[in-house]
Every structure is written in structure tokens, then in C-alpha cells.
Design a protein around this motif. Structure first.
Motif, mmCIF file in Angstrom:
data_model
loop_
_atom_site.group_PDB
_atom_site.id
_atom_site.type_symbol
_atom_site.label_atom_id
_atom_site.label_comp_id
_atom_site.label_asym_id
_atom_site.label_seq_id
_atom_site.Cartn_x
_atom_site.Cartn_y
_atom_site.Cartn_z
ATOM 1 N N LEU A 4 -6.085 26.291 53.048
ATOM 2 C CA LEU A 4 -6.704 27.543 53.471
ATOM 3 C C LEU A 4 -5.834 28.757 53.177
ATOM 4 O O LEU A 4 -6.311 29.886 53.151
ATOM 5 N N GLY A 5 -4.547 28.537 52.975
ATOM 6 C CA GLY A 5 -3.594 29.639 52.899
ATOM 7 C C GLY A 5 -3.738 30.500 51.656
ATOM 8 O O GLY A 5 -4.352 30.116 50.661
ATOM 9 N N GLY A 6 -3.155 31.689 51.732
ATOM 10 C CA GLY A 6 -3.066 32.571 50.573
ATOM 11 C C GLY A 6 -4.370 33.198 50.161
ATOM 12 O O GLY A 6 -4.860 32.963 49.056
ATOM 13 N N LEU A 7 -4.956 34.000 51.028
ATOM 14 C CA LEU A 7 -6.221 34.658 50.692
ATOM 15 C C LEU A 7 -5.966 35.871 49.801
ATOM 16 O O LEU A 7 -6.189 37.018 50.182
ATOM 17 N N ALA A 8 -5.477 35.604 48.603
ATOM 18 C CA ALA A 8 -5.264 36.680 47.638
ATOM 19 C C ALA A 8 -6.602 37.160 47.097
ATOM 20 O O ALA A 8 -7.594 36.431 47.122
ATOM 21 N N LEU A 9 -6.644 38.404 46.637
ATOM 22 C CA LEU A 9 -7.876 38.912 46.048
ATOM 23 C C LEU A 9 -8.279 38.037 44.873
ATOM 24 O O LEU A 9 -7.449 37.712 44.013
ATOM 25 N N PRO A 10 -9.546 37.639 44.814
ATOM 26 C CA PRO A 10 -9.994 36.715 43.762
ATOM 27 C C PRO A 10 -10.195 37.403 42.421
ATOM 28 O O PRO A 10 -11.297 37.462 41.881
ATOM 29 N N GLU A 11 -9.131 37.952 41.869
ATOM 30 C CA GLU A 11 -9.230 38.610 40.568
ATOM 31 C C GLU A 11 -9.151 37.558 39.467
ATOM 32 O O GLU A 11 -8.174 36.797 39.387
ATOM 33 N N PRO A 12 -10.150 37.478 38.603
ATOM 34 C CA PRO A 12 -10.131 36.459 37.544
ATOM 35 C C PRO A 12 -8.982 36.657 36.569
ATOM 36 O O PRO A 12 -8.650 37.793 36.204
ATOM 37 N N VAL A 13 -8.358 35.570 36.185
ATOM 38 C CA VAL A 13 -7.300 35.571 35.166
ATOM 39 C C VAL A 13 -7.730 34.577 34.102
ATOM 40 O O VAL A 13 -8.105 33.441 34.416
ATOM 41 N N PHE A 14 -7.678 35.005 32.842
ATOM 42 C CA PHE A 14 -8.210 34.175 31.761
ATOM 43 C C PHE A 14 -7.140 33.895 30.725
ATOM 44 O O PHE A 14 -6.297 34.752 30.420
ATOM 45 N N ALA A 15 -7.210 32.682 30.182
ATOM 46 C CA ALA A 15 -6.230 32.266 29.174
ATOM 47 C C ALA A 15 -6.567 32.792 27.795
ATOM 48 O O ALA A 15 -5.722 32.797 26.902
ATOM 49 N N SER A 16 -7.806 33.238 27.606
ATOM 50 C CA SER A 16 -8.220 33.707 26.284
ATOM 51 C C SER A 16 -9.358 34.707 26.422
ATOM 52 O O SER A 16 -10.007 34.797 27.467
ATOM 53 N N THR A 17 -9.591 35.434 25.330
ATOM 54 C CA THR A 17 -10.707 36.375 25.301
ATOM 55 C C THR A 17 -12.033 35.632 25.422
ATOM 56 O O THR A 17 -12.970 36.108 26.080
ATOM 57 N N GLU A 18 -12.108 34.457 24.819
ATOM 58 C CA GLU A 18 -13.335 33.671 24.874
ATOM 59 C C GLU A 18 -13.654 33.272 26.310
ATOM 60 O O GLU A 18 -14.821 33.314 26.737
ATOM 61 N N ALA A 19 -12.632 32.873 27.055
ATOM 62 C CA ALA A 19 -12.844 32.493 28.455
ATOM 63 C C ALA A 19 -13.312 33.689 29.272
ATOM 64 O O ALA A 19 -14.203 33.568 30.126
ATOM 65 N N ARG A 20 -12.731 34.832 29.005
ATOM 66 C CA ARG A 20 -13.145 36.034 29.726
ATOM 67 C C ARG A 20 -14.589 36.395 29.408
ATOM 68 O O ARG A 20 -15.364 36.753 30.304
#
Length: 215
Positions: free
Chosen positions: A55-71
Motif C-alpha cells: 500500500l505504501g508510497g502513494l506517489a503521483l501516478p505520472e506515466p514513465v515510458f521506455a520508448s516513444t512507441e510505448a508512450r
């Protein structure tokens, strides 16, 4: 990511759709949610500790992508899901925050986001402040005892978007692990009706609607 659905039984598409329609009809007749009745069960200390850590670490759910295609794939998903959610939630910014959080929390728990959205549809019809007759709260209809058992004891936080989805996804992941990947049993345990087919069939039918490219 793949999930096992082999144990859901021989549920035809018509039967599954009929099940979810029955659930949605029931939801539409009341301001209360009709789902969400997880049963409080004793937890081993190691399990309780693991769930608290999850449950810990309620960081803002900002997406992080490994590639432009994933984004780009994520953005396509976000646009399509936002369009599908629009009839239920008219505010575009609220839709975006909800979908981004659902995507983040589902991935964090190792769940398909379409499954989480299907479960939210059946549990609360996407109502943030829904309360069931059993007292379950929020989008994923989390029972207040979970706040006491693995949280800080503040059940009021279960109405917060990310907190509710974090609890719901962690609990479903716990049940899925406990049932050794049997999705029908895990969903039944989530609902408090383990071994019965109506609820898992409804959730899995709803899940299909939230799969990318399915509608």
C-alpha cells in the motif's frame, strides 16, 4: 501481461453479457452500490506486513515510458478509454485523472487495466463516493476493515481516488495470488461470493468493453 481465465467456467458471450446487464440494472435502481462484500479473514503476520508494504508510497501516478512507441500506445489507450467513459463521467479532466490512476495502479499490482475497469464498472458504476449495503466504499468498493487491518485505520480515505484504487488492486492481487491465478475464484473472494459464477462472469464481461480496440 497475461492472466489466467481458464477456471471461469463455460460462460458464453451471451450469458456473460446477460450477467453484467443484470448487475448494471441493479446498480441503476439505487444510489447505493450492490457489490463489494469482501469477508474479513485472519491474516498471517507475514501477509499483513506484505500487504501494508504494497500500500505504501502513494506517489503521483505520472506515466514513465521506455520508448516513444510505448508512450504513443498509452496515449491511444487514454483517448479511446476516455471516449468510452464520457457517458458516465462528463468532466474530461476527471476522466483523465481516473484513467491515468487506474492504469498506474493496475500495472503496479500486475493486473490488466481492463480488468480493473470492468471491476469498477460492476462494483460502483464509476461512482467515487458509492457506498454498498455492506458498507464498502468508493470506486472499487473496499470494505472499511481493510483500512484497520493493513492501513492507518482511516476508512474515510477510501473515498480518495488513488487510495481506493491502490487498496482495490492490492486486495485483488492478494486474492489472485491466494487462489493461485484462478481469476474466477479471486473475483468471487473479492466480492464475498467465492465459488459462485454470477459476479466473476459480470466482471469479465465488463472487462471486454474496456479492452483496447474491442468497441
Amino acid at each position: 501481461m497475461e492472466m489466467r481465465h481458464a477456471s471461469t467456467g463455460a460462460c458464453s458471450r451471451r450469458a456473460c453479457l446477460g450477467a453484467v446487464a443484470t448487475w448494471m440494472l441493479g446498480l441503476g435502481r439505487s444510489t447505493q452500490a450492490h457489490a463489494g462484500g469482501q469477508l474479513e479473514e485472519p491474516l498471517a503476520d507475514a501477509v499483513r506486513t506484505a500487504l501494508r508494504a504494497a500500500l505504501g508510497g502513494l506517489a503521483l501516478p505520472e506515466p514513465v515510458f521506455a520508448s516513444t512507441e510505448a508512450r504513443m500506445a498509452y496515449l491511444r489507450w487514454l483517448v479511446q478509454m476516455s471516449q468510452r467513459l464520457a457517458p458516465r463521467q462528463g468532466d474530461a479532466s476527471v476522466r483523465r485523472d481516473f484513467l491515468q490512476t487506474a492504469w498506474y495502479e493496475a500495472g503496479r499490482a500486475g493486473l490488466e487495466v481492463s480488468l480493473v475497469l470492468g471491476l469498477v464498472q460492476v462494483e460502483s458504476a464509476f461512482r467515487q463516493h458509492a457506498i454498498s449495503q455492506a458498507g464498502a466504499r468508493g470506486y472499487m468498493q473496499v470494505m472499511p476493515f481493510w483500512a484497520r487491518t493493513i492501513g492507518d485505520g482511516d476508512a474515510g480515505k477510501l473515498f480518495q481516488l488513488q487510495t481506493n484504487l491502490r487498496y482495490g488492486c492490492v486486495i485483488l492481487r492478494h486474492y489472485l495470488d491466494r487462489e493461485r491465478g484462478d481469476m474466477a475464484m479471486a473475483l468471487g473472494r473479492y466480492h464475498g461470493s467465492r465459488g459462485q459464477h454470477a459476479y466473476p462472469s459480470a466482471v469479465l464481461a465488463a472487462q471486454r468493453y474496456w479492452m483496447l480496440g474491442s468497441a
